[in-house]
Design a protein around this motif. Structure first.
Motif, PDB file in Angstrom:
ATOM      1  N   PHE A 243       0.764  -1.141  -0.150  1.00  0.00           N
ATOM      2  CA  PHE A 243      -0.143  -0.193   0.072  1.00  0.00           C
ATOM      3  C   PHE A 243       0.817   1.117  -0.173  1.00  0.00           C
ATOM      4  O   PHE A 243       0.573   2.096  -0.820  1.00  0.00           O
ATOM      5  N   GLU A 247       1.875   4.751  -2.743  1.00  0.00           N
ATOM      6  CA  GLU A 247       1.574   6.332  -2.391  1.00  0.00           C
ATOM      7  C   GLU A 247       2.705   7.150  -3.010  1.00  0.00           C
ATOM      8  O   GLU A 247       4.032   6.753  -2.859  1.00  0.00           O
ATOM      9  N   GLU A 273      -1.591  16.507   4.235  1.00  0.00           N
ATOM     10  CA  GLU A 273      -1.623  15.370   3.432  1.00  0.00           C
ATOM     11  C   GLU A 273      -0.923  14.212   4.180  1.00  0.00           C
ATOM     12  O   GLU A 273      -1.617  12.924   3.953  1.00  0.00           O
ATOM     13  N   GLN A 274      -0.617  14.389   5.195  1.00  0.00           N
ATOM     14  CA  GLN A 274      -0.037  13.201   6.207  1.00  0.00           C
ATOM     15  C   GLN A 274      -1.394  12.650   6.868  1.00  0.00           C
ATOM     16  O   GLN A 274      -1.435  11.454   6.981  1.00  0.00           O
ATOM     17  N   GLU A 276      -4.266  12.728   5.673  1.00  0.00           N
ATOM     18  CA  GLU A 276      -4.990  12.108   4.480  1.00  0.00           C
ATOM     19  C   GLU A 276      -4.636  10.650   4.435  1.00  0.00           C
ATOM     20  O   GLU A 276      -5.207   9.697   4.172  1.00  0.00           O
ATOM     21  N   LEU A 277      -3.315  10.746   4.423  1.00  0.00           N
ATOM     22  CA  LEU A 277      -2.394   9.372   3.979  1.00  0.00           C
ATOM     23  C   LEU A 277      -2.805   8.310   4.980  1.00  0.00           C
ATOM     24  O   LEU A 277      -3.086   7.197   4.857  1.00  0.00           O
ATOM     25  N   LYS A 279      -5.773   8.454   6.879  1.00  0.00           N
ATOM     26  CA  LYS A 279      -7.071   7.947   6.945  1.00  0.00           C
ATOM     27  C   LYS A 279      -7.453   6.953   5.643  1.00  0.00           C
ATOM     28  O   LYS A 279      -7.979   5.800   5.972  1.00  0.00           O
ATOM     29  N   LYS A 280      -6.648   7.080   4.808  1.00  0.00           N
ATOM     30  CA  LYS A 280      -6.678   6.178   3.658  1.00  0.00           C
ATOM     31  C   LYS A 280      -6.242   4.841   3.976  1.00  0.00           C
ATOM     32  O   LYS A 280      -6.755   3.874   3.728  1.00  0.00           O
ATOM     33  N   ALA A 281      -4.986   4.935   4.767  1.00  0.00           N
ATOM     34  CA  ALA A 281      -4.449   3.747   5.143  1.00  0.00           C
ATOM     35  C   ALA A 281      -5.428   2.883   5.984  1.00  0.00           C
ATOM     36  O   ALA A 281      -5.489   1.768   5.701  1.00  0.00           O
ATOM     37  N   SER A 283      -8.597   3.442   6.130  1.00  0.00           N
ATOM     38  CA  SER A 283      -9.883   2.769   5.456  1.00  0.00           C
ATOM     39  C   SER A 283      -9.377   1.622   4.477  1.00  0.00           C
ATOM     40  O   SER A 283     -10.587   0.801   4.128  1.00  0.00           O
ATOM     41  N   ASN A 284      -8.532   1.353   4.152  1.00  0.00           N
ATOM     42  CA  ASN A 284      -7.910   0.318   3.338  1.00  0.00           C
ATOM     43  C   ASN A 284      -7.612  -1.077   4.038  1.00  0.00           C
ATOM     44  O   ASN A 284      -7.144  -2.001   3.647  1.00  0.00           O
TER      45      ASN A 284
END
Ligand SMILES: Nc1ncnc2c1ncn2[C@@H]1O[C@H](COP(=O)(O)OP(=O)(O)OP(=O)(O)O)[C@@H](O)[C@H]1O
Ligand SMILES: [Mg+2]
Lengths: 312, 281
Positions: A243, A247, A273-274, A276-277, A279-281, A283-284
């Motif tokens: 993952f 990025e 951005e950090q 967001e990163l 959050k994305k991780a 949610s994955n």
């Protein structure tokens, strides 16, 4: 006020100082950091009228150091990195000589000298021969000497070198006091944290060039652009690696050597951005229990700035 | 003018010089050497003379000997006192700080010079009682004594200026001292040697004249000192060279010139040249 414009000093073909541009406002404490041979003392010598620049100009309180050196001398207190004392003089006589050299009348000197000795905590040594004072005491005496004509600008070349921790703290206290008196202070060191504590602004010099300057926090931010992030997971380490590798703004990704449940990478994104990163991780479906940024202290910052520069 | 002569730098120089044990030792050594020579002379001349008394001729002879010894001592001590004036401060790392004070280069150089010379003068004054023996027995006029001391002073100032100049130009005191002694030995010995050799060469050729012996002799403080006592030597040199201008005057002019030049160079070179860059327009 101190200003240098394209200040350059060459020794033969060797360029010790390369187009240095500095502007230090009145009342600012400016820290000058750099490795050995970076050009700090060279800059200070030019500002103190001891060395003529090869090209460029330097101003102290608006006076050009090469055109009106005598005026400059009246406005600066200079403390060299290495200095000697007249060993036949007693502490009081030592200060008295310099006081007289600055044209201070005798009766004023008699009042001034005890005050200065008090300021640098040397009152108890006033009748001692200068020669027998310890190194730290000599350093403080030299500082007192540089203050004798009440100069607006102080140029202090590594005033804390060779001092023990306690004396360093004392020196810092004295400098704070001088700062509160509204003096412009230019001070050098190769120990960045030491300067950071008492300086308003910092300039980093390497190989005669100013590579960074500004307030301590702004330099820190400038350099924090590349941060190290550690991610600790409870499971699926390989999935996490895949993952994060996909990025953007991530480099040097690796498993942590000591902890096999942690991965480490460099990240050049902003704080937003950090977030967001992360959050994305999550949610994955990554099992993250800790997502932390390594604290970089100023020493690392310094190494970071001067990285890749040939110090030889 | 007052600020040039009574200034903090001179004050400091004199304080440091007269305070040090070395400074005290110098005076003792000087008086001891001179006293020994005077005593030796008296013993020898009364031992071999007819009578056990000191006559005016012997008194004058003793004055001559003492004067030469004193010249030797001056030539020996002046380079040592001055050739570290600036380089010594540089080596002790006190020069930088001194140069950041508003004291002018002129003040610093002149003060260094004046303090060394006043120390030498002190020694000379301390040696005056020895000369009283000479006056006691006659044979020497006060004007001879005064002119002798003037020759000392002129020589001293020139050598001291050279010493200060070399110590400004050369970073290391040791080298500066060697160079200053070298120049002094040349002025005192080298020129005497040249004058004698060349003089001998021309002595036997009645018709040829040469100005060379004159040129070398006018640099030599011993010749000048001797010519102050006996004029035959200078007469001979002037006859050989065909120059009427008095040797003594040439000596004074040339030594004053050396001093002025050396002091000028020292003042110029003490601090870096700052006028290197001119603003255009
Ligand atoms: N007189 C000189 N002749 C030739 N090179 C010189 C001279 N003085 C300094 N340098 C060179 O100039 C460079 C800068 O020296 P400088 O003393 O300004 O460094 P610095 O930043 O003060 O170092 P440090 O932290 O060791 O005090 C060095 O490479 C030094 O070797
Ligand atoms: Mg330095």
């Amino acid at each position: 006020m101190i200003e240098t414009v394209n200040l350059t000093k060459k020794y033969g073909s060797f360029t010790a100082l390369d187009s240095l541009n500095l502007k230090i406002e009145k009342g600012t404490v400016f820290g000058f950091v750099g490795h050995n041979g970076a050009g700090k003392s060279t800059t200070f010598s030019i500002l103190s009228t001891l060395l003529a620049p090869t090209s460029g100009t330097a101003y102290v309180n608006g006076y050009d150091v090469t055109r009106e050196p005598k005026k400059v001398r009246n406005h600066i207190g200079y403390m060299p990195d290495f200095f000697g004392v007249y060993d036949q003089f007693k502490t009081v006589e030592y200060l008295d000589f310099y006081g007289a050299s600055y044209g201070i009348p005798k009766h004023e000197r008699e009042i001034l000298i005890p005050q200065l000795l008090e300021l640098v905590n040397l009152s108890h040594k006033k009748n001692e021969y200068v020669d027998v004072l310890s190194r730290g005491m000599k350093q403080r005496l030299c500082l007192a000497r540089s203050l004798i004509h009440d100069p607006e600008v102080l140029i202090l070349d590594e005033p804390a070198s060779g001092l023990d921790p306690r004396a360093r703290i004392e020196m810092r206290e004295i400098l704070k006091e001088l700062k509160s008196m509204g003096k412009t202070i230019l001070i050098s060191s190769h120990i960045l944290p030491e300067l950071a504590e008492m300086c308003d602004e910092i300039g980093v010099i390497t190989n005669g060039r100013l590579v960074a300057s500004g307030s301590v926090t702004s330099i820190q931010n400038q350099l924090k652009a590349n941060k190290i992030i550690h991610v600790k997971l409870t499971a699926d380490l390989e999935k996490a690696i895949v993952f994060f590798e996909d990025e953007p703004k991530i480099s040097n990704l690796s498993k942590n050597d000591k902890h096999d449940d942690t991965i480490t990478f460099s990240y050049s994104g902003t704080d937003v951005e950090q977030v967001e990163l992360l959050k994305k991780a999550v949610s994955n479906g990554l099992q993250i229990i800790s997502f932390g940024q390594e604290e970089t202290d100023l020493e690392d910052v310094f190494l970071e700035i001067t990285k890749g520069v040939d110090f030889s | 003018m007052k600020s040039l002569w009574i200034n903090p730098v001179l004050n400091k120089e004199i304080k440091l010089r007269f305070r040090s044990f070395k400074g005290f030792l110098g005076v003792i050594f000087y008086l001891f050497a001179l006293g020994l020579v005077a005593l030796g002379f008296i013993i020898v001349s009364t031992m071999y003379g007819q009578a056990a008394i000191f006559r005016p001729e012997e008194s004058r002879m003793m004055f001559t000997v003492l004067s030469f010894v004193q010249m030797v001592l001056i030539l020996f001590m002046t380079p040592g006192l001055t050739s570290g004036a600036i380089s010594g401060e540089r080596e002790r790392q006190t020069l930088n700080i001194l140069l950041t004070t508003p004291q002018s280069s002129v003040t610093i150089i002149i003060s260094k010079l004046v303090s060394s010379i006043s120390y030498l003068l002190l020694m000379m004054i301390a040696s005056l009682p020895l000369y009283s023996i000479v006056f006691l027995f006659g044979g020497v006029s006060p004007s001879l004594l005064i002119s002798t001391f003037c020759i000392y002073l002129i020589t001293m100032i020139a050598i001291a200026s050279l010493g200060v100049m070399f110590s400004t130009l050369i970073r290391k005191t040791i080298i500066s001292t060697i160079v200053t002694y070298g120049v002094t030995v040349f002025l005192a010995g080298g020129t005497a040697f040249l004058t004698t050799i060349i003089g001998q060469l021309f002595m036997y050729q009645q018709y040829s004249q040469s100005i060379v012996p004159y040129l070398t002799a006018m640099f030599n403080p011993f010749f000048i000192l001797l010519s102050n006592f006996e004029s035959y030597l200078t007469d001979e040199i002037q006859r050989l060279s065909g120059i009427d201008f008095p040797l003594m005057a040439s000596f004074i002019i040339i030594y004053v010139l050396i001093s002025v030049l050396a002091i000028g160079i020292s003042i110029k070179k003490l601090r870096p040249r700052m006028k290197a860059q001119k603003r255009i327009g």
